[in-house]
Each structure stands twice: as structure tokens, then as C-alpha cells.
Design an enzyme around this catalytic site. Structure first.
Site, PDB file in Angstrom:
ATOM      1  N   HIS A  94       0.633   4.703   6.930  1.00  0.00           N
ATOM      2  CA  HIS A  94       0.453   5.237   5.583  1.00  0.00           C
ATOM      3  C   HIS A  94       0.773   6.732   5.571  1.00  0.00           C
ATOM      4  CE1 HIS A  94      -2.125   1.614   5.870  1.00  0.00           C
ATOM      5  NE2 HIS A  94      -1.563   1.358   4.697  1.00  0.00           N
TER       6      HIS A  94
ATOM      7  N   ASP B 292      -1.941   7.658  10.363  1.00  0.00           N
ATOM      8  CA  ASP B 292      -2.122   6.430  11.154  1.00  0.00           C
ATOM      9  C   ASP B 292      -0.788   5.818  11.577  1.00  0.00           C
ATOM     10  OD1 ASP B 292      -1.203   5.494   8.740  1.00  0.00           O
ATOM     11  OD2 ASP B 292      -2.847   4.077   8.391  1.00  0.00           O
TER      12      ASP B 292
ATOM     13  N   SER C 296       0.811  -1.220   0.000  1.00  0.00           N
ATOM     14  CA  SER C 296       0.000   0.000   0.000  1.00  0.00           C
ATOM     15  C   SER C 296       0.839   1.261   0.000  1.00  0.00           C
ATOM     16  CB  SER C 296      -0.933   0.013   1.217  1.00  0.00           C
ATOM     17  OG  SER C 296      -0.187  -0.023   2.422  1.00  0.00           O
TER      18      SER C 296
END
Length: 238
Positions: free
Chosen positions: A214, A211, A65
Site C-alpha cells: 500500500h 508495507d 485497496s
């Protein structure tokens, strides 16, 4: 003459692992290459496979990601002009990337540069830094075997968690200390660019990582300032 012949024979039968300067790090068995079991992961695989088959790219960015979620605006300003393909898949582990490399992600025209950033999900799942580093190493080995003329930019794992003493932050540092020995300065180039994301106290603040995993658009802009010059040097090598 006989000695030279024996050396030649031995060299021709050298194990594939000899193409890397780093040996395995862990005693445990490495996870086998495996596909994602979810629809989204499989759809993303197919999308990347089609892209590499249909269009020649100069740069292939592989990862999870942290690659897939690269800020579109920052990508357009920096990586798009360098003919880069985003080949990140959110949630991938090292063995998922390895499976992708064996099942279509390398099926197109070989890129000049492959950027590899993978392993943070391995750590979050409780794997040791040594086993995580071995997963990264397995991907490097396959890339060297399949793309002998391509330069590989191995990125250090990026910092996670707010505190520099947090368990996963320390694990990231351990992985990076191991995998940096996999760079040889000829085929594989190691770069640690994550320090640009930290404040003066080594903290990962919420404006950089909401967070603490990310990254925000500002964070990707900072990473681009460090990444772009390295890519340009590798792309300029004939």
C-alpha cells in the site's frame, strides 16, 4: 453480393472476445464472477452503486485497496475536479470487480473514462501471471460490451515488495507484459505509471510504501503527476 452478405453475417455473429486485441493468456479455467462474502465488502458495493445512480461522474476508478486507499488530500487536489468516483474495494480480486460490474457499478450515467487497476491480490493468492491477466482481460471485455463509448484506461499493476527481484515484483512485471497487448489506442489505453514510485535502484522504499504494497500520500502525489495528464487527454476526446 453473396460474399458480401456472408461477410456481414459473419461479422454480426463475431464473438464478444473480438472486441479486444488480446486473446486469453492461460489454459486454466477463469474464476467466475463472485461477490464478496464479508459485510464490509458488500457495504462498499452498495455505497458505490448508490453513488453511480445518484450522480453523473466523468471518471470511474475501479480496483482494490490501492484505489480505495487513495490519499484523500491528493484526490481532492486532482481527481475531485475531474468529477471522479472512487470505486475501489479493499481486498477485491478480479472476479469480485467483474461481479460488481454486473451488479450495479455500471448502473448510472456512463462515464467518459473508466480507470481499471486490479490484479495484485490475485497474484498474492498464488495465481499465475497468465491467469491474473485473464481476470483483468475479463473485466476489460465486460466494460467494452457495456460501455462502448467510454474510454478505458488500463493501468499496469503497481510495483510491490522492496526488491526488483522479489517474486511478487517479478510476477507483477509478467502480468504487465501480457495486459499491455490489450490496449488498442482507440477504446482501451494502457499506461504504466508505477516506475515513478521506485528509487534509482528499482527499490520500493518505505516512505513510498510502508508495507511494500500500500502507498503513502507522497506516493499518490507522484502517481497523480503521471495520471492526471493522461486522464485530461482522454476526457478531452469527444
Amino acid at each position: 453480393m453473396l460474399l458480401a452478405a456472408l461477410v456481414a453475417i459473419a461479422s454480426s455473429k463475431a464473438p464478444a472476445a473480438d472486441i479486444l486485441p488480446c486473446a486469453r493468456f492461460a489454459q486454466e479455467d477463469l474464476s467466475q464472477p463472485s461477490p464478496r462474502g464479508d459485510r464490509r465488502g458488500l457495504d462498499r458495493l452498495e455505497k458505490i452503486n448508490q453513488a453511480v445512480k445518484n450522480t453523473p461522474y466523468s471518471v470511474l476508478l475501479l480496483g482494490d485497496s490501492l484505489i480505495e486507499g487513495w490519499s484523500p488530500a491528493v484526490w481532492e487536489r486532482s481527481l475531485a475536479s475531474r468529477r471522479a468516483l472512487n470505486a475501489g474495494v479493499s481486498g477485491d480480486f478480479t472476479e469480485n470487480v467483474l461481479w460488481r460490474l454486473k451488479h450495479g457499478n455500471l448502473a448510472g450515467t456512463p462515464p467518459k473514462v473508466v480507470v481499471l487497476l486490479i490484479g495484485t491480490n490475485d497474484l498474492a493468492a498464488g495465481r499465475s501471471p497468465e491467469l491474473t491477466a485473464d481476470g483483468i482481460r475479463a473485466n476489460l471485455e465486460l466494460l467494452r460490451q457495456h460501455l462502448p463509448q467510454t474510454r478505458i484506461l488500463l493501468l499496469a499493476l503497481l510495483p510491490r515488495e522492496e526488491s526488483p527481484m522479489a517474486p511478487l515484483r517479478l510476477a507483477v512485471s509478467q502480468v504487465n507484459r501480457l495486459i499491455r497487448d490489450c490496449g488498442d489506442g482507440e477504446h482501451i489505453f494502457y499506461a504504466d505509471i508505477g516506475d515513478v514510485l521506485l528509487d534509482g535502484n528499482g527499490r520500493l522504499t518505505r516512505d513510498i510504501s510502508p508495507d511494500h504494497l500500500h502507498f503513502s500520500a507522497r506516493a499518490y502525489a507522484l502517481l497523480a503527476l503521471r495520471l492526471d495528464p493522461v486522464l485530461d487527454k482522454l476526457l478531452a476526446v469527444e
